[in-house]
Write an enzyme that holds these catalytic residues in place. Structure first.
Site, mmCIF file in Angstrom:
data_model
loop_
_atom_site.group_PDB
_atom_site.id
_atom_site.type_symbol
_atom_site.label_atom_id
_atom_site.label_comp_id
_atom_site.label_asym_id
_atom_site.label_seq_id
_atom_site.Cartn_x
_atom_site.Cartn_y
_atom_site.Cartn_z
ATOM 1 N N THR A 123 0.825 -1.209 0.000
ATOM 2 C CA THR A 123 0.000 0.000 0.000
ATOM 3 C C THR A 123 0.861 1.261 0.000
ATOM 4 O O THR A 123 1.988 1.246 0.529
ATOM 5 C CB THR A 123 -0.905 0.000 1.253
ATOM 6 O OG1 THR A 123 -1.458 1.299 1.426
ATOM 7 C CG2 THR A 123 -0.147 -0.355 2.517
ATOM 8 N N ASP A 124 0.304 2.354 -0.523
ATOM 9 C CA ASP A 124 1.033 3.637 -0.476
ATOM 10 C C ASP A 124 1.174 4.145 0.963
ATOM 11 O O ASP A 124 1.995 5.026 1.238
ATOM 12 C CB ASP A 124 0.338 4.686 -1.356
ATOM 13 C CG ASP A 124 -1.080 5.043 -0.920
ATOM 14 O OD1 ASP A 124 -1.619 4.396 -0.002
ATOM 15 O OD2 ASP A 124 -1.652 5.981 -1.509
ATOM 16 N N GLU A 125 0.374 3.582 1.885
ATOM 17 C CA GLU A 125 0.421 4.089 3.266
ATOM 18 C C GLU A 125 1.765 3.828 3.944
ATOM 19 O O GLU A 125 2.076 4.437 4.963
ATOM 20 C CB GLU A 125 -0.710 3.483 4.112
ATOM 21 C CG GLU A 125 -2.063 3.954 3.633
ATOM 22 C CD GLU A 125 -3.177 3.811 4.657
ATOM 23 O OE1 GLU A 125 -2.897 3.562 5.836
ATOM 24 O OE2 GLU A 125 -4.345 3.974 4.254
ATOM 25 N N TYR A 148 -1.566 -0.325 11.219
ATOM 26 C CA TYR A 148 -1.810 -1.018 9.942
ATOM 27 C C TYR A 148 -0.649 -0.777 8.981
ATOM 28 O O TYR A 148 -0.060 -1.737 8.443
ATOM 29 C CB TYR A 148 -3.119 -0.512 9.312
ATOM 30 C CG TYR A 148 -3.210 -0.824 7.826
ATOM 31 C CD1 TYR A 148 -3.345 -2.137 7.373
ATOM 32 C CD2 TYR A 148 -3.124 0.193 6.865
ATOM 33 C CE1 TYR A 148 -3.399 -2.428 6.005
ATOM 34 C CE2 TYR A 148 -3.183 -0.090 5.500
ATOM 35 C CZ TYR A 148 -3.311 -1.407 5.086
ATOM 36 O OH TYR A 148 -3.357 -1.689 3.739
HETATM 37 P P1 NAD Z 1 -10.205 -6.719 2.754
HETATM 38 O O1 NAD Z 1 -10.127 -6.413 4.213
HETATM 39 O O2 NAD Z 1 -11.446 -6.405 1.999
HETATM 40 O O3 NAD Z 1 -9.899 -8.277 2.514
HETATM 41 C C1 NAD Z 1 -8.909 -8.961 3.203
HETATM 42 C C2 NAD Z 1 -9.150 -10.450 2.998
HETATM 43 O O4 NAD Z 1 -8.079 -11.163 3.653
HETATM 44 C C3 NAD Z 1 -10.455 -10.972 3.598
HETATM 45 O O5 NAD Z 1 -11.112 -11.826 2.676
HETATM 46 C C4 NAD Z 1 -10.017 -11.745 4.829
HETATM 47 O O6 NAD Z 1 -10.898 -12.818 5.167
HETATM 48 C C5 NAD Z 1 -8.651 -12.248 4.396
HETATM 49 N N1 NAD Z 1 -7.763 -12.551 5.532
HETATM 50 C C6 NAD Z 1 -7.523 -11.777 6.624
HETATM 51 N N2 NAD Z 1 -6.668 -12.398 7.457
HETATM 52 C C7 NAD Z 1 -6.336 -13.582 6.864
HETATM 53 C C8 NAD Z 1 -5.480 -14.649 7.226
HETATM 54 N N3 NAD Z 1 -4.797 -14.634 8.385
HETATM 55 N N4 NAD Z 1 -5.359 -15.698 6.383
HETATM 56 C C9 NAD Z 1 -6.070 -15.732 5.212
HETATM 57 N N5 NAD Z 1 -6.906 -14.747 4.840
HETATM 58 C C10 NAD Z 1 -7.036 -13.675 5.644
HETATM 59 O O7 NAD Z 1 -8.946 -5.987 2.120
HETATM 60 P P2 NAD Z 1 -8.765 -5.272 0.690
HETATM 61 O O8 NAD Z 1 -9.191 -3.873 0.800
HETATM 62 O O9 NAD Z 1 -9.309 -6.150 -0.343
HETATM 63 O O10 NAD Z 1 -7.157 -5.265 0.597
HETATM 64 C C11 NAD Z 1 -6.469 -6.377 0.055
HETATM 65 C C12 NAD Z 1 -4.975 -6.105 0.100
HETATM 66 O O11 NAD Z 1 -4.682 -4.925 -0.650
HETATM 67 C C13 NAD Z 1 -4.441 -5.862 1.510
HETATM 68 O O12 NAD Z 1 -3.184 -6.480 1.606
HETATM 69 C C14 NAD Z 1 -4.296 -4.337 1.585
HETATM 70 O O13 NAD Z 1 -3.255 -3.993 2.472
HETATM 71 C C15 NAD Z 1 -3.958 -4.001 0.159
HETATM 72 N N6 NAD Z 1 -4.359 -2.663 -0.297
HETATM 73 C C16 NAD Z 1 -5.644 -2.224 -0.119
HETATM 74 C C17 NAD Z 1 -6.008 -0.977 -0.627
HETATM 75 C C18 NAD Z 1 -7.419 -0.458 -0.476
HETATM 76 O O14 NAD Z 1 -7.673 0.711 -0.782
HETATM 77 N N7 NAD Z 1 -8.380 -1.249 -0.029
HETATM 78 C C19 NAD Z 1 -5.064 -0.179 -1.288
HETATM 79 C C20 NAD Z 1 -3.752 -0.671 -1.442
HETATM 80 C C21 NAD Z 1 -3.427 -1.901 -0.949
HETATM 81 O O1 DAU Z 2 -4.012 4.177 0.653
HETATM 82 C C1 DAU Z 2 -4.290 2.800 0.604
HETATM 83 C C2 DAU Z 2 -5.078 2.399 1.825
HETATM 84 O O2 DAU Z 2 -6.384 2.944 1.661
HETATM 85 C C3 DAU Z 2 -5.144 0.894 2.044
HETATM 86 O O3 DAU Z 2 -3.851 0.416 2.308
HETATM 87 C C4 DAU Z 2 -6.083 0.553 3.215
HETATM 88 O O4 DAU Z 2 -6.233 -0.853 3.316
HETATM 89 C C5 DAU Z 2 -7.435 1.188 2.957
HETATM 90 O O5 DAU Z 2 -8.281 0.959 4.064
HETATM 91 C C6 DAU Z 2 -7.287 2.685 2.707
HETATM 92 O O6 DAU Z 2 -6.867 3.374 3.910
HETATM 93 P P1 DAU Z 2 -7.505 4.777 4.360
HETATM 94 O O7 DAU Z 2 -7.331 4.920 5.807
HETATM 95 O O8 DAU Z 2 -7.028 5.887 3.490
HETATM 96 O O9 DAU Z 2 -9.045 4.478 3.960
HETATM 97 P P2 DAU Z 2 -10.431 4.773 4.701
HETATM 98 O O10 DAU Z 2 -11.514 4.436 3.726
HETATM 99 O O11 DAU Z 2 -10.500 4.194 6.059
HETATM 100 O O12 DAU Z 2 -10.394 6.357 4.859
HETATM 101 C C7 DAU Z 2 -10.250 7.218 3.734
HETATM 102 C C8 DAU Z 2 -10.231 8.653 4.251
HETATM 103 O O13 DAU Z 2 -11.534 8.974 4.770
HETATM 104 C C9 DAU Z 2 -9.260 8.881 5.382
HETATM 105 O O14 DAU Z 2 -8.699 10.183 5.269
HETATM 106 C C10 DAU Z 2 -10.126 8.801 6.628
HETATM 107 C C11 DAU Z 2 -11.457 9.344 6.154
HETATM 108 N N1 DAU Z 2 -12.655 8.776 6.816
HETATM 109 C C12 DAU Z 2 -12.788 7.410 6.861
HETATM 110 C C13 DAU Z 2 -13.863 6.829 7.498
HETATM 111 C C14 DAU Z 2 -13.992 5.328 7.565
HETATM 112 C C15 DAU Z 2 -13.630 9.602 7.360
HETATM 113 O O15 DAU Z 2 -13.521 10.856 7.289
HETATM 114 N N2 DAU Z 2 -14.694 9.030 7.991
HETATM 115 C C16 DAU Z 2 -14.857 7.679 8.095
HETATM 116 O O16 DAU Z 2 -15.850 7.230 8.706
#
Ligand code: NAD
Ligand code: DAU
Length: 336
Positions: A123-125, A148
């Site tokens: 992730t970019d985080e 995280y």
């Molecule tokens: P998500 O939370 O929707 O899904 C995570 C999945 O992993 C779930 O199906 C969960 O059951 C499974 N899981 C959790 N713990 C596990 C374990 N111990 N063994 C096997 N499976 C397990 O997450 P997402 O948003 O789909 O993100 C997927 C990946 O992409 C993550 O690694 C996250 O860090 C990365 N990522 C997410 C974003 C975003 O914006 N959502 C952006 C960049 C990177």
């Molecule tokens: O940048 C990539 C990441 O994006 C991934 O690695 C993470 O898995 C994914 O959860 C996401 O992280 P963020 O923390 O950026 O996403 P989130 O949707 O939780 O929040 C997006 C922005 O919105 C952040 O600035 C916090 C704000 N927010 C979020 C929630 C849930 C609110 O203002 N109110 C809310 O209730």
């Protein structure tokens, strides 16, 4: 090619499996997922009877089941993670176990099984927070600010070590904020859509001016596919679509798309350590692998809002039980 996809029952993993099986008609996918609160087999219901798809329930931090499932696979794409920043602030333990230990267990088994490619979905985080200008490149030093992002950065370091120590064929992708179908309604966009549709308050953290760089999930999946196919081992590829927007802007667009009043916006206590701004420079993957995003933010958001309108039963089923307990802990009130 037979690919082990971990975390394939979650948001991005399920979108990736659907994309990958369609784009590669000769391929097979094994989906290995623990089915935590975020995992949902309903996300892949249409593949239940697909002979090229297999689901195995299991934990990436468990050596034995990982070694078993790694048999006969050519490549691994590791999506499995605890992924929500707010939950990591309440309790980081599961994040360390899955995101750090789990990644090492997968790396070790992949080496023992001589797997020819391992893509770590990061992730970019991991880069931390930006000031008002500039963007993260692959050379930006890591500076994670939440439990995280610290756990994801630790996993990236283990992947790096696997390359330098064992010459393992590993690649890391670092993507910005995804949105689209099947995103769990704890994340900003689906949470705001669901609350707006139910006439509930939309909880915006702080002043609402934190900036995220949004990408449609399908574009992220295509980037991972390209990396799996042609990425260079030992390399990192940033993925993003250059759609920087303050949170408030996103929330207002959702309300306007749904024709709901802005009076639903409610400013709540800020997230501790809240990163101010993310922006991704994805020049490297565009230049080296010829990938580029296809969805504009306007089209992607419109499609996403429509999806949540059409699939109301999907998110209504989620917003019960554990979800409500989490919501109360996080926001101090019930979602429904
Ligand atoms: P998500 O939370 O929707 O899904 C995570 C999945 O992993 C779930 O199906 C969960 O059951 C499974 N899981 C959790 N713990 C596990 C374990 N111990 N063994 C096997 N499976 C397990 O997450 P997402 O948003 O789909 O993100 C997927 C990946 O992409 C993550 O690694 C996250 O860090 C990365 N990522 C997410 C974003 C975003 O914006 N959502 C952006 C960049 C990177
Ligand atoms: O940048 C990539 C990441 O994006 C991934 O690695 C993470 O898995 C994914 O959860 C996401 O992280 P963020 O923390 O950026 O996403 P989130 O949707 O939780 O929040 C997006 C922005 O919105 C952040 O600035 C916090 C704000 N927010 C979020 C929630 C849930 C609110 O203002 N109110 C809310 O209730």
């Amino acid at each position: 090619m037979r690919v082990l996809v971990t975390g394939g029952a979650g948001f991005i993993g399920s979108n990736f499996i659907r994309h990958f099986l369609t784009a590669h008609p000769d391929s097979e996918v094994v989906n290995f997922d623990l089915l935590t609160y975020a995992g949902n087999l309903e996300n892949l219901r249409e593949l239940e009877h697909e002979p090229r798809y297999e689901f195995v329930k299991g934990d990436i931090a468990d050596d034995k089941s990982v070694t078993n499932v790694m048999r006969d696979v050519d490549a691994v794409v590791n999506f499995a993670a605890e992924s929500h920043v707010d939950r990591s602030i309440h309790d980081p333990r599961a994040f360390i176990r899955t995101n750090v230990l789990g990644t090492q267990v997968l790396l070790t088994a992949a080496r023992e099984r001589d797997v020819s490619r391992f893509v770590q979905v990061s992730t970019d985080e991991v880069y931390g927070s930006l000031g008002p200008t500039g963007a993260f490149t692959e050379e930006t030093p890591l500076a994670p600010n939440s439990p995280y992002s610290a756990s994801k950065a630790a996993a990236d370091m283990l992947v790096r070590a696997a390359f330098h120590t064992y010459r393992a064929p590993v690649i890391v992708t670092r993507c910005s904020n995804n949105y689209g179908p099947f995103q769990f309604p704890e994340k900003l966009i689906p949470l705001m859509i669901a609350n707006a549709l139910e006439g509930k308050p939309l909880p915006v953290y702080g002043d609402g001016m934190n900036v995220r760089d949004w990408i449609y999930v399908g574009d992220h999946c295509e980037a991972i596919d390209r990396v799996l196919e042609a990425g260079r081992p030992g390399e990192i590829y940033n993925v993003g679509a250059s759609n920087e927007r303050p949170n408030l802007d996103i929330v207002r667009r959702i309300l306007s798309e749904l024709k709901k009043p802005e009076s639903l916006i409610t400013y709540v206590k800020d997230r501790p350590g809240h990163d101010r701004r993310y922006a991704i420079d994805s020049t490297k993957i565009q230049r080296e692998l010829g990938w580029k995003p296809k969805h504009s933010l306007d089209d992607g958001l419109r499609e996403t809002v429509q999806w949540y309108l059409d699939r109301r039963a999907w998110w209504e089923r989620i917003r019960t039980g554990e979800y409500l307990a989490y919501y109360k802990k996080q926001y101090g009130s019930d979602a429904t």
